[in-house]
Write a protein that holds these residues in place. Sequence first.
Motif, mmCIF file in Angstrom:
data_model
loop_
_atom_site.group_PDB
_atom_site.id
_atom_site.type_symbol
_atom_site.label_atom_id
_atom_site.label_comp_id
_atom_site.label_asym_id
_atom_site.label_seq_id
_atom_site.Cartn_x
_atom_site.Cartn_y
_atom_site.Cartn_z
ATOM 1 N N ARG A 48 0.831 -1.209 0.000
ATOM 2 C CA ARG A 48 0.000 0.000 0.000
ATOM 3 C C ARG A 48 0.862 1.254 0.000
ATOM 4 O O ARG A 48 0.595 2.219 -0.721
ATOM 5 C CB ARG A 48 -0.913 -0.028 1.221
ATOM 6 N N ASP A 49 1.914 1.231 0.809
ATOM 7 C CA ASP A 49 2.807 2.382 0.888
ATOM 8 C C ASP A 49 3.450 2.664 -0.466
ATOM 9 O O ASP A 49 3.598 3.817 -0.880
ATOM 10 C CB ASP A 49 3.884 2.115 1.939
ATOM 11 N N ASP A 50 3.792 1.610 -1.176
ATOM 12 C CA ASP A 50 4.417 1.738 -2.493
ATOM 13 C C ASP A 50 3.495 2.446 -3.476
ATOM 14 O O ASP A 50 3.833 3.484 -4.045
ATOM 15 C CB ASP A 50 4.796 0.343 -3.003
ATOM 16 N N PHE A 51 2.302 1.880 -3.716
ATOM 17 C CA PHE A 51 1.468 2.474 -4.772
ATOM 18 C C PHE A 51 0.872 3.822 -4.369
ATOM 19 O O PHE A 51 0.612 4.665 -5.223
ATOM 20 C CB PHE A 51 0.390 1.501 -5.273
ATOM 21 N N GLN A 52 0.677 4.072 -3.068
ATOM 22 C CA GLN A 52 0.186 5.389 -2.662
ATOM 23 C C GLN A 52 1.224 6.471 -2.918
ATOM 24 O O GLN A 52 0.912 7.534 -3.462
ATOM 25 C CB GLN A 52 -0.201 5.387 -1.187
ATOM 26 N N LYS A 53 2.462 6.204 -2.540
ATOM 27 C CA LYS A 53 3.501 7.222 -2.673
ATOM 28 C C LYS A 53 3.856 7.499 -4.127
ATOM 29 O O LYS A 53 4.313 8.594 -4.465
ATOM 30 C CB LYS A 53 4.744 6.806 -1.888
#
Length: 662
Positions: A48-53
């Motif tokens: 989640r952190d990957d695609f949000q950022k």
Amino acid sequence: MKGAWAEEPFDDGTMLLFVGENIELLSIASRREETPARAPAVAQVISRDDFQKRGKDTISRVISGVPGFYTAKKEWGEQPYLRGMPNSIMFLYDTVPLGSELAKSLHPIGHELSLAPVKQLEIVRGPSSVLWGPDALAGVVNVVPLSGKDFQGGEAGLLYEEPGSHKGAYFNLGQDFGTWDAFFSLSARKGQEEDAKATLVSFFDSKDSGPVPPGQRMGSKKAGDANYFDSYARINLGERIGLSGRLAGSSYPYIISSHDDTYQWREKVSLPMGYIKLDADHEIDLKTQLRFSGYFSRMNPQHEIVDKTVRQKDETYSGELLLDRSFFEGLGLLTTGLSYKRRQTDHTVLSGVYVPGFFDPENESFVPDFNSIEFTNNIWSAFAQYTHKLGDFDLMLGLRHDFHQQYKDSLSYNAAIVWSYSPELSLKLLYGTSYRSPYANQLLVEKKPDMEKSENYSLQAIWEPTPSFSLNSTLFYNRLSNHVMENLFIPGVSSPNRQDIYGIEAKALYRPLDRLELELGLSLLDNRGPDEKYRYIESEVIRPDGSVVYNWAEAAHPYDAGPRAMLDLAAAWRVHDRLTVHSSLEYFSSRKLIYPWAESFEKASGAWLLNAGLNLHDVFTPGLDVDLFFRNITDNRYETPGTYKMINDRGFSGAVNLRYSF
């Protein structure tokens, strides 16, 4: 921790931006949690952190940066490719299939599916029918939603994007109450996806008896706004029972043109869908675990063509029982399963015709034919997969038999050797087969048709000599047998043939500084095989005795493998604890506009796309984050193959996201 990940500190965010696949666990490779490096498959996790950022707000945008994947922009949405095979990926939402068994091009991987409630994406490249059944032909993408143990507190978000005046909002709420936990998410979005206008606004008369008179057909009409709605909820009772459900709907209007641009008309795809699912685990003893999963899902696609609406229905009842048993003091693990799936489909297909040909003013009598298929398929499946650790080697064998009511039965099998040569280097040798269920058009002309088969060999090397550098590369060879394709222009499907596809995928990660990360992804592929050939009735002659003689002809076009080369370069720089700047450069090679009867096939040139963005944390107040994203900064309105003609990308776009956690 309120409004954030449980047990995930903020400082891990930048690390997860590119190396999440080494930290996260996935379960779709062998139906148990493991790291991608140890999984008996070419596997990856995107957090989640990957695609949000990185501003990846749809599945298609997330997977476009993964080696081997490509998503082609079409008027009606996006068409996914994996390893040179179109429409060959099984998309799952918490292991529930997202697509339709009969409509291979129906993929809700754009804004139809919100990533607001999503924890991570699990990705397997390679045949996966042993564990997931038919249609896991080239690979599997599983969307893993959040639970109350993952997310505790609340989070609200707002979105604005141009062009198209897209506005969106979402709300997440989760809590862990100890003996039980709960999570709920709601999101919506509205905006213009298409700025062209239709010139042909009416064609089908209200009685379905023929076309309206030529003088009443032309006019001007905008496509209109697209609308999206998505909701998800889950309740877990301890570690043993989980009840979840999703309800979503979308309405996507677009303009489509004939090959010579004589006609432009409006179409719209509406996709209400949802499911309810029950999961249960029971530990029989320390070595044995019993698991059950059952769901009911429903999809009611509606396709509007000019002024005619076609309604369809797809319902699935599924139950699966899994037994895990460890042997040899934990060195061996056997997973066996039995499953039953009942799929009821009321599917309407447009007979393979060149639709714009009916719009000619000289045609005052005929309309395209729509054929309805009421279809029920019962599938019983038995499967087993055994893994065993032998020194530095992990060995795996798997087998599955599917007993179909409507198709011919299928036998899938796979094998893997994972060699952990050292802490820095591991090798995987993989073999597997999988099948694709028949197209709807096949069921109109065949009883119990054969299924398309994929046979794959892969060799992957994973090298991590230092904590700041890693490289993994994969060689693959795929053989498609009994391969057929559906075509918009011709009834039925192509004659069965064979395709050989081979290539290399590579991904490198490098951290020259503590706050700077660089990534490179590369895919190269090619294929060999005959053209797709179709037999069709060119004309018919009625004899004096009333009998009909058909004159058959043959049309052909090349196999559509998508781009043969893809490159993705990315960088992320954590300038400050509260500021991260990122950019990416994408390239995909030329693609062909393919359809029968063409004397030559138009080719769209390769394209470069430059993207950038920044993430601001705790702006003005703790918990308020602001993300800015800029896509296609150079405004490259490159050509790409559409349905009947080349279409252009919309060019530069920008978006701002506000997120508040509490």
